[in-house]
Design a protein around this motif. Sequence first.
Motif, PDB file in Angstrom:
ATOM      1  N   THR A  49     -12.719 -52.140  61.073  1.00 22.58           N
ATOM      2  CA  THR A  49     -13.617 -51.449  61.993  1.00 22.58           C
ATOM      3  C   THR A  49     -12.933 -51.409  63.352  1.00 22.58           C
ATOM      4  N   TYR A  94     -15.334 -46.887  64.218  1.00 23.44           N
ATOM      5  CA  TYR A  94     -14.749 -46.158  63.095  1.00 23.44           C
ATOM      6  C   TYR A  94     -14.296 -47.128  62.030  1.00 23.44           C
ATOM      7  N   GLU A  95     -14.351 -46.689  60.800  1.00 27.60           N
ATOM      8  CA  GLU A  95     -13.774 -47.460  59.702  1.00 27.60           C
ATOM      9  C   GLU A  95     -12.451 -46.796  59.361  1.00 27.60           C
ATOM     10  N   ILE A 115     -18.745 -44.673  61.959  1.00 28.14           N
ATOM     11  CA  ILE A 115     -19.809 -45.413  61.275  1.00 28.14           C
ATOM     12  C   ILE A 115     -20.937 -45.718  62.250  1.00 28.14           C
ATOM     13  N   LYS A 116     -20.610 -45.750  63.568  1.00 23.03           N
ATOM     14  CA  LYS A 116     -21.635 -45.984  64.591  1.00 23.03           C
ATOM     15  C   LYS A 116     -21.199 -45.257  65.862  1.00 23.03           C
TER      16      LYS A 116
END
Length: 122
Positions: A49, A94-95, A115-116
């Motif tokens: 992440t 981000y992943e 992802i967020k």
Amino acid sequence: MIKVARKRRKGKLKKVWLILGLFILLIMLSIGTYFFMLTAPEKEKNLVTFTVSPGMSKLEIVDNLKSAGLIRSKTATLIYLSLLKNNNVQAASYEVSRDMNVKEIVEKLVSGDAIKKLKDTV
């Protein structure tokens, strides 16, 4: 006299070709190194992440990418970013994977495939 002048010219011409050949070789090695530095640092898919905070500079982002082991070269990545038309990185989490190359990572950061999401654009 004429033979001596021809030999001198021939010697100078050899030096010019040698220098030109070395210059071309140096350019080819530089280009090859640049593209190698854009490849993924690992072959295994280790998901990480990675967070881009609002207000972070591109240099800070690239430093963090390097610290996380996601890129090989800060310089090559900064050059790649500067060559892009749309290089506005979206602030988000981000992943990403260590088997992703610079192009894939930058595309993810620019597209906002997060992802967020956070509130700002860098």
